[in-house]
Design an enzyme around this catalytic site. Sequence first.
Site, PDB file in Angstrom:
ATOM      1  N   THR A  36      -8.265   6.611  -2.641  1.00 58.69           N
ATOM      2  CA  THR A  36      -9.716   6.297  -2.870  1.00 58.69           C
ATOM      3  C   THR A  36     -10.285   7.343  -2.652  1.00 58.69           C
ATOM      4  O   THR A  36     -11.841   7.417  -3.351  1.00 58.69           O
ATOM      5  CB  THR A  36     -10.166   4.968  -2.098  1.00 58.69           C
ATOM      6  OG1 THR A  36      -9.765   5.391  -0.707  1.00 58.69           O
ATOM      7  CG2 THR A  36      -9.413   3.746  -2.477  1.00 58.69           C
ATOM      8  N   LYS A  91      -8.950  13.927   4.007  1.00 56.24           N
ATOM      9  CA  LYS A  91      -7.830  12.721   3.894  1.00 56.24           C
ATOM     10  C   LYS A  91      -7.012  12.623   5.399  1.00 56.24           C
ATOM     11  O   LYS A  91      -6.925  13.579   5.864  1.00 56.24           O
ATOM     12  CB  LYS A  91      -7.039  12.715   2.673  1.00 56.24           C
ATOM     13  CG  LYS A  91      -6.132  13.910   2.370  1.00 56.24           C
ATOM     14  CD  LYS A  91      -5.540  13.774   1.106  1.00 56.24           C
ATOM     15  CE  LYS A  91      -6.431  14.160  -0.149  1.00 56.24           C
ATOM     16  NZ  LYS A  91      -6.648  12.694  -0.878  1.00 56.24           N
ATOM     17  N   ARG A  92      -6.488  11.677   5.542  1.00 59.62           N
ATOM     18  CA  ARG A  92      -5.513  11.931   6.567  1.00 59.62           C
ATOM     19  C   ARG A  92      -4.573  12.922   6.334  1.00 59.62           C
ATOM     20  O   ARG A  92      -4.091  13.277   5.468  1.00 59.62           O
ATOM     21  CB  ARG A  92      -4.857  10.468   6.813  1.00 59.62           C
ATOM     22  CG  ARG A  92      -5.349   9.575   7.443  1.00 59.62           C
ATOM     23  CD  ARG A  92      -5.844   9.913   9.079  1.00 59.62           C
ATOM     24  NE  ARG A  92      -4.763   9.906   9.975  1.00 59.62           N
ATOM     25  CZ  ARG A  92      -4.609   8.860  10.949  1.00 59.62           C
ATOM     26  NH1 ARG A  92      -5.652   8.304  11.253  1.00 59.62           N
ATOM     27  NH2 ARG A  92      -3.656   9.156  11.689  1.00 59.62           N
ATOM     28  N   LYS A 128       0.752  14.115   1.494  1.00 58.26           N
ATOM     29  CA  LYS A 128      -0.558  14.628   0.730  1.00 58.26           C
ATOM     30  C   LYS A 128      -0.666  15.975   0.600  1.00 58.26           C
ATOM     31  O   LYS A 128      -1.352  16.505  -0.345  1.00 58.26           O
ATOM     32  CB  LYS A 128      -1.808  13.996   1.680  1.00 58.26           C
ATOM     33  CG  LYS A 128      -1.709  12.605   1.823  1.00 58.26           C
ATOM     34  CD  LYS A 128      -2.894  12.089   2.668  1.00 58.26           C
ATOM     35  CE  LYS A 128      -3.119  10.807   2.851  1.00 58.26           C
ATOM     36  NZ  LYS A 128      -3.766   9.859   1.886  1.00 58.26           N
ATOM     37  N   LYS A 156     -14.259   8.610  -4.789  1.00 57.04           N
ATOM     38  CA  LYS A 156     -15.762   8.962  -4.301  1.00 57.04           C
ATOM     39  C   LYS A 156     -16.000  10.316  -4.797  1.00 57.04           C
ATOM     40  O   LYS A 156     -17.227  10.430  -5.193  1.00 57.04           O
ATOM     41  CB  LYS A 156     -15.309   9.034  -2.775  1.00 57.04           C
ATOM     42  CG  LYS A 156     -14.971   7.755  -1.999  1.00 57.04           C
ATOM     43  CD  LYS A 156     -14.419   8.113  -0.548  1.00 57.04           C
ATOM     44  CE  LYS A 156     -13.914   6.781   0.149  1.00 57.04           C
ATOM     45  NZ  LYS A 156     -13.052   6.980   1.343  1.00 57.04           N
ATOM     46  N   HIS A 187       0.917  -1.339  -0.147  1.00 59.95           N
ATOM     47  CA  HIS A 187       0.074   0.016   0.159  1.00 59.95           C
ATOM     48  C   HIS A 187       0.832   1.145   0.178  1.00 59.95           C
ATOM     49  O   HIS A 187       0.200   2.241   0.347  1.00 59.95           O
ATOM     50  CB  HIS A 187      -0.783   0.086   1.170  1.00 59.95           C
ATOM     51  CG  HIS A 187      -2.036  -0.760   1.346  1.00 59.95           C
ATOM     52  ND1 HIS A 187      -3.393  -0.346   0.510  1.00 59.95           N
ATOM     53  CD2 HIS A 187      -2.370  -2.199   1.472  1.00 59.95           C
ATOM     54  CE1 HIS A 187      -4.117  -1.382   0.626  1.00 59.95           C
ATOM     55  NE2 HIS A 187      -3.572  -2.351   1.085  1.00 59.95           N
TER      56      HIS A 187
END
Length: 841
Positions: free
Chosen positions: A686, A576-577, A582, A690, A385
Amino acid sequence: MSTESHDETAVPADAATAVKTHPLATAPVAGPPTSVDGFVKEFLRELNFGQGVTLAQSTVNDQYLALARTVRHYLMARWLETSRRQFEQQTKGVAYLSAEYLLGRQLGNALLATDLTEVVEDGLRSLGIDLATLRSQEVEPGLGNGGLGRLAACFIDSLATMGVPCIGYGIRYEYGIFRQTFVDDQQVEQPDGWLALGAPWEFPHPEQAQLIGFGGHTETYDDEGVTRTRWVPAWDVKALPYNYMVPGYLNGRVNTLRLWRAVATDAFDLKIFNAGDFEEAVRSQTFAENISKVLYPEDSTPQGKELRLQQQYFFVAASIKNFVYDVLPEGFDLHELPERIIFQLNDTHPVIGVPELMRVLVDEKKMDWDEAWAITKQCFAYTCHTLLPEALEVWSVDLLGRLLPRHLEIIYRINDEFLAEVREKFGDDELRIRRMSIIQEYPARAVRMAYLATVAGAKVNGVAELHSQLLREKVLPDFDEFYPGKFTNVTNGVTPRRFLRLANPALSELITETIGVGWITDLERLRELEPYAEDEEFRARFAAIKAHNKRRANAVLLERDGFTVPDDHMVDVMVKRLHEYKRQLLKVLHIVTLYDRIVSGEVAAADVTPRTFIFGAKAAAGYAMAKRIIHLINAVGSTVNADPRVEGRLKVLFPPNYNVTLAEKVIPAADLSEQISLAGKEASGTGNMKFALNGALTIGTDDGANVEIRELVGDENFFLFGMSEPEVQALQDAGYRPSAFYESDPTLRRAIDLIASGAFSGGDRSTFEPVVSNLLHQDRFMVLADFASYIAEQDRVDVAYGDQEQWTRSAILNVARTGFFSSDRSMVDYIDRIWHTPPVR
Ligand SMILES: *Cc1c(COP(=O)(O)O)cnc(C)c1O
C-alpha cells in the site's frame, strides 16, 4: 415496575426507569459552538477542569490533552447519534476483526473530519499557542506492524466516511510496535510507551467487561434428552473494552473501534488473596495482564508462541461475546445473524473466531450443529495477505488443545465433515485429502488456520489482482476447485484523507483549486487533473509543491535526526518493513554501484544525478538477517556520507523508527518510490499507492498492486524492471544459482566484493560476511538475478530525471490516474463482492 431492568446494574430499578424516562434522556446531545470564541471557552474549560491547570501553568502536554478532549466534544454528538441510529435500524454491518490497527496520530484527522482546523488554529493563536506544536506532542498509537495494520486503519476510516455501519475489534496493546533506535549503526528496540503521557482518545468501559476462559476440559451432559457439551475453563481473564471514535469525513458519522485490554479477574485474585498468598495473587494478575501487554513485532513470520494464541482468542472471543450479547437487541433470533453481521477476518489472526462462534451457538445457545454451521459459514469472510508459505499460520494441536480444548474438538468436527464432502466430490483421493485437511500431519500435527478460514469463510479474497490469482493457482488450488466462486479479489487502497489531504496540504490545495473538493471522497475525480499535465503553469506549481514538501521533510528530519536533504537532489525513498522479500538489499547494491562508479573514477561525480536515498524500516527483533541488512544500510550510509568524493552527489539517510507520522512527511517529498520486491512475493503493498498519489514515480517489479499501478498510470510513467512471476518460477524450477550471476556480471561482482572487502565496516570482512554469503549461495529472493535489470532501469531513471518538465508531467499523471487506490473504492468492492452491507442514511 419495568420488566427490562432486571439485569441492569447497581442502580435501583425505579431509579433506572426514572433516568430512562426523563425528558433529557432521549434529547439529542449537542456539540459545543463552532465559533472561535466557543472553542476557546471549551478548551479552557478542559484545561482548567479536565486537566486541572491554569493556562499559565500548563505544559505543552496539558494543552495537547485538553485540546484532544475538546475536539472529542465536537465529535461526541455525532458518535452518540450514529450509535443510536445504528441500534435502531439494525441493518447489516461489518465487524472488522484485526489483531493490528496502525492508526497514526488522531488529532489532525479529528480536526479534518469536523472541519475545525481553522477555528482551532485561530483560537489557540489567540491564547499564544501554536497548533502545530500541540500536534507534534501526540504519540501515535503504533498498534500494528506495517501494511496489514495500516490497511485496517484505512478501511475503518473509509467505512465511517461512507456511512457503512462497522465496529472495528482489536487489542489495546499497552506497548505497540517497538521504538527503533540505532546504536553503532545497529537496530536497538525500545519499548513503545504510547500511553505514558495520557490517552485522550479512548473511552474505557470497565462495566462492559467480558470474561474469557482458557484451558480446562470439556464435559458432556444430558439436556432434556439431548447430549450437549460444555467447556469448563481452568482460568479466565477479564476483557475490558476501550472505545475509540472513528470519524467520517464531514458527514456527521462516527463509527467505533473497540480495543480490548486484559486484566485479572477479581475472583481469581480473591481466592488466592484469601489463601494468604499475596505474591501468587500478584503473579496471576501479571500473567493475565500479559495478554494485552505487547504487540508481537513479527511481520509476515508468525512464531507460534502460546501468548500469541492467547491474544488471538482473547480479542476474538471478547468481540463475538460483545456482539452477540450486548450489541444485538434482546431476543434477537440468531438464525438471522447473517443478515445482521459479517465478521471480516484480517488475515488468519482472528480465525479462532470460527470455532468460537460455533461454540457460542451450539453450547451456549443450544443450537443444532448443522444449523449453527450454516449460520457460521455465512458470517465470516477471510482476507489472505501473503504468498509466503512460512507466513501461513499454523497452531500445534498440542497447544491448541491445551489452551482451547473445546475449540479443538469443534475444529476436528468441522474438518471431518469437510473432508467427507471432499471425498464425496473427488472420491477417495488420499493425497488430495491430506493436502486439503485442516489438520496438517507433518512436520507436527497442527491446525492450518488459512484452511479453516477458507472452509468457514463465505468468501476468500486476495489483496491485489496478481495476488488473488496466485492465491487461487498456487496457495489454495484445491480449495478453488472445490469451492467455485468462493475466491475473489479486492485490491487494497489507502485513505485519501490521511495520505493526501492531511499529509500533503499543499498539493491538496492545488488539486481543490483546480477541480474542486469532491476528490476527497471520490478519488477517481483526480482524473480531471490529466489535462493539466500539459499546462506549463500547473506543472510549475506542482513542481514547486514537491520542492516545498522536500523542504518540509528536511525540516522534520533535521529536527528529529539532524539530517539534511539537499534542495537539488532527487529524493529516492524506500520505506516499509525490513524483509528479505522486499529486497532492501537490491537498493543497497544500487547505491554501492553508484558509489563505486564515482570513487573508481569510472564516472565523473559531476555526471551523476544527485540523489538522496531515504530508508525507513523496522526489523522484527528476532529476524537476524533483517537486522544485518539494517546494519549494512547504515554502514554504507556512514561511508558514503563521509566521503568527500561523492559529496553533493550521493547521500543516504536512514531515519530510525519509521511509522505513520514519518510516512506522512517523507512520502509527499519523494520523487522516486522504490517497490522492488521479488515478483510473486508482495501480496499488494500500500506504500506504493501512497507514493503514486503524492506524485512520485515508481521503480518497481511486476508484483502486487504495482501491476495495477502501472496499468493505470501507463508504461511510460512507470519504471518497470526485473523478472515477472512466471520467469521467477521458471528460474526456480531450472535451479537458481546466484553465484552464476555474480560470476558473469562484473558490475555486480564489484558491488558485492566491495561489501565483502570491509569497505563499509572499517576493514572488517566478517561483519557483513553472512549477508554476502547468503546472497552468493542462497539468495532466496533472487536479488542477484534482478540486479542487472534494476541497475539498467535506474540509469534510465537518471536520464528521465534530467528532463524535469517531462518528469513533472509523469508525476502529475501518476496523481491523476491512481484515484482507483482509494480505500473508499476497496470498501465498495468489499460491499459488492463480499459483505452486502450498503451505507445507511
Ligand atoms: C503504508 C505503510 C506501510 C506499508 O508499506 P508497504 O510498502 O506496502 O510495505 C508500512 N508502514 C507504515 C508506517 C505505513 O504507513
